[in-house]
Design a protein around this motif. Structure first.
Motif, mmCIF file in Angstrom:
data_model
loop_
_atom_site.group_PDB
_atom_site.id
_atom_site.type_symbol
_atom_site.label_atom_id
_atom_site.label_comp_id
_atom_site.label_asym_id
_atom_site.label_seq_id
_atom_site.Cartn_x
_atom_site.Cartn_y
_atom_site.Cartn_z
ATOM 1 N N GLU A 374 33.473 39.466 46.882
ATOM 2 C CA GLU A 374 34.792 40.085 46.769
ATOM 3 C C GLU A 374 34.702 41.284 45.832
ATOM 4 N N LYS A 375 35.150 42.452 46.328
ATOM 5 C CA LYS A 375 35.098 43.659 45.499
ATOM 6 C C LYS A 375 36.038 43.520 44.313
ATOM 7 N N VAL A 376 35.554 43.952 43.147
ATOM 8 C CA VAL A 376 36.349 43.904 41.920
ATOM 9 C C VAL A 376 36.541 45.333 41.405
ATOM 10 N N THR A 377 37.788 45.725 41.205
ATOM 11 C CA THR A 377 38.078 47.081 40.714
ATOM 12 C C THR A 377 38.775 47.077 39.360
ATOM 13 N N ASP A 378 39.051 45.896 38.831
ATOM 14 C CA ASP A 378 39.717 45.767 37.530
ATOM 15 C C ASP A 378 38.654 45.738 36.432
ATOM 16 N N VAL A 379 38.631 46.762 35.602
ATOM 17 C CA VAL A 379 37.615 46.841 34.546
ATOM 18 C C VAL A 379 37.832 45.781 33.465
ATOM 19 N N LYS A 380 39.001 45.145 33.469
ATOM 20 C CA LYS A 380 39.278 44.109 32.473
ATOM 21 C C LYS A 380 39.004 42.705 33.018
ATOM 22 N N ALA A 381 38.455 42.623 34.217
ATOM 23 C CA ALA A 381 38.214 41.320 34.837
ATOM 24 C C ALA A 381 37.313 40.470 33.948
ATOM 25 N N GLY A 382 37.648 39.176 33.817
ATOM 26 C CA GLY A 382 36.851 38.253 33.031
ATOM 27 C C GLY A 382 36.785 36.906 33.705
ATOM 28 N N TYR A 383 35.851 36.053 33.247
ATOM 29 C CA TYR A 383 35.622 34.779 33.930
ATOM 30 C C TYR A 383 35.470 33.661 32.909
ATOM 31 N N THR A 384 36.073 32.510 33.247
ATOM 32 C CA THR A 384 36.028 31.343 32.378
ATOM 33 C C THR A 384 34.781 30.517 32.673
ATOM 34 N N ALA A 385 34.569 29.510 31.845
ATOM 35 C CA ALA A 385 33.431 28.615 32.047
ATOM 36 C C ALA A 385 33.515 27.918 33.392
ATOM 37 N N ASP A 386 34.725 27.490 33.789
ATOM 38 C CA ASP A 386 34.884 26.819 35.078
ATOM 39 C C ASP A 386 34.537 27.751 36.231
ATOM 40 N N GLU A 387 34.959 29.003 36.126
ATOM 41 C CA GLU A 387 34.665 29.962 37.210
ATOM 42 C C GLU A 387 33.174 30.265 37.296
#
Length: 410
Positions: A374-387
């Motif tokens: 999936e393309k990501v364009t949000d420079v603030k995107a972050g991911y949790t431990a579960d993800e």
């Protein structure tokens, strides 16, 4: 088909000084030939690939290779193809690089039972007396003629140091020494080395006479092979610690449609008849040809097991099949999280998919980054431990760079 005819059919030869003589030598296993490799890094790279494959082909036909590692000439630096002066290296750096080259070359060349020779020109160049060089070697070179050489002409505008000006003399002295010591009768090199190669035969003629000169042959490699051995985005190394087998496979898997058959002919050991059949291939069939190329070259450098792993990993990414365990992977732990998350830019930098946060930000803004397809364009995107803990968390940058994230909670 004779060996020389095969070399020609594969597009490996651009020019020779005496075709009749070289045919006699290589076809009958009488060539004692050398190719030089200056140890300017701690690994060989794909630009060296064509020369290594040619050495292997000739050795398989009974000819004797001399792999010359330029521990001495590296102290000077080859001006060929350079717009500026090479960085000066210490003797310790050069020796380390020489040791790395020896190990890597042994995958291509059989050095057992004196079937090939590996020499370091530091063994004779470092002991030369300066006055002796001027009198015994320098006297046989015309400065006017040297300045017409392409390797010097392209540097004249920006400045050519006297240090580099001596490189041709040193390389010529290499051939002279190898001829006297080992009976070396042939030297191979790329188009940027042609003037230096001719300098060697001329030195032999002047020092040892016409009979010796008649026994020396120069073979100019097709420069296309060297061009195809250059990447658009950094060096591709033969050392798996610098370029992983997967990335090495991907480099060749992504050659252009126009180059794939050239690479197959020049760099693989597949029969020409098999490659010629691919001339009619189009569309998706060219992707099959690229897979064959990538597999064969990865097998040659890293072994069949690593080639198979790389192919499985690539198919998992591009065709939805194969073993994803063979993708390049990076570990992330709970210590890497900040308030329970890690931002995408940090993942890009940590994985080596970008060299800086600013480059990562630009890549995301330009639509060049995807996560789990999936393309990501949000420079603030972050991911949790579960993800991050899903079975397959894969970051893709552009069309060629991938990294699987392996999360460890502790």
């Amino acid at each position: 088909m004779t060996l020389y005819e095969e070399l020609t059919a594969r597009g490996l030869i651009a020019q020779v000084t005496d075709e009749t003589e070289i045919k006699e030598l290589v076809n009958n296993g009488k060539a004692i030939f050398y190719i030089g490799f200056d140890p300017t890094a701690d690994s060989l790279h794909v630009g060296h690939f064509m020369a290594l494959c040619l050495m292997k082909r000739l050795q398989m036909a009974g000819n004797r290779p001399i792999a010359l590692i330029g521990g001495g000439t590296a102290m000077i630096g080859d001006p060929s193809g350079r717009s500026d002066m090479r960085q000066m290296m210490t003797p310790e750096m050069i020796q380390h690089n020489c040791d790395c080259f020896k190990q890597q070359m042994s995958r291509f060349i059989d050095f057992s039972e004196d079937k090939a020779i590996m020499v370091n020109n530091a063994d004779w160049l470092m002991d030369l007396n300066y006055i002796d060089v001027l009198r015994e070697v320098g006297a046989h070179f015309s400065v006017n003629r040297m300045l017409t050489a392409e390797c010097y002409k392209q540097r004249m505008e920006k400045g050519l140091s006297f240090l580099e000006f001596n490189y041709m003399i040193m390389q010529s002295y290499d051939f002279y020494t190898l001829f006297r010591k080992y009976g070396c009768n042939m030297q191979f090199g790329g188009d940027d080395q042609w003037s230096n190669m001719l300098g060697g035969t001329e030195l032999i003629r002047r020092k040892l006479g016409k009979d010796a000169y008649a026994m020396t042959i120069n073979l100019l490699l097709n420069s296309e092979g060297k061009k195809m051995g250059k990447t658009q985005s950094g060096a591709v190394w033969l050392d798996p610690q610098k370029t992983s087998p997967f990335d090495f496979y991907q480099y060749w898997r992504n050659v252009s449609d126009a180059d794939v058959l050239k690479c197959l002919r020049m760099l693989t050991f597949l029969p020409l008849e098999q490659i010629d059949e691919m001339d009619q291939w189009q569309g998706s069939q060219l992707n099959t040809a690229k897979e064959i190329l990538a597999f064969e070259l990865t097998k040659l450098v890293h072994g069949e097991e690593e080639a198979q792993k790389a192919q499985n990993g690539a198919r998992a990414l591009f065709a939805g099949a194969g073993d994803t365990a063979n993708m390049p992977a990076m570990e992330v732990s709970a210590d890497d999280l900040n308030e329970g998350t890690i931002d995408l830019i940090s993942l890009l930098v940590k994985s080596g998919l970008v060299s800086s946060r600013s480059e990562g930000r630009r890549a995301i803004e330009q639509g060049g980054v995807s996560v789990n397809q999936e393309k990501v364009t949000d420079v603030k995107a972050g991911y949790t431990a579960d993800e991050l803990s899903v079975d397959e968390f894969v970051i893709k940058r552009g069309k060629k760079k991938f990294m699987k994230i392996l999360f460890h909670a502790e």
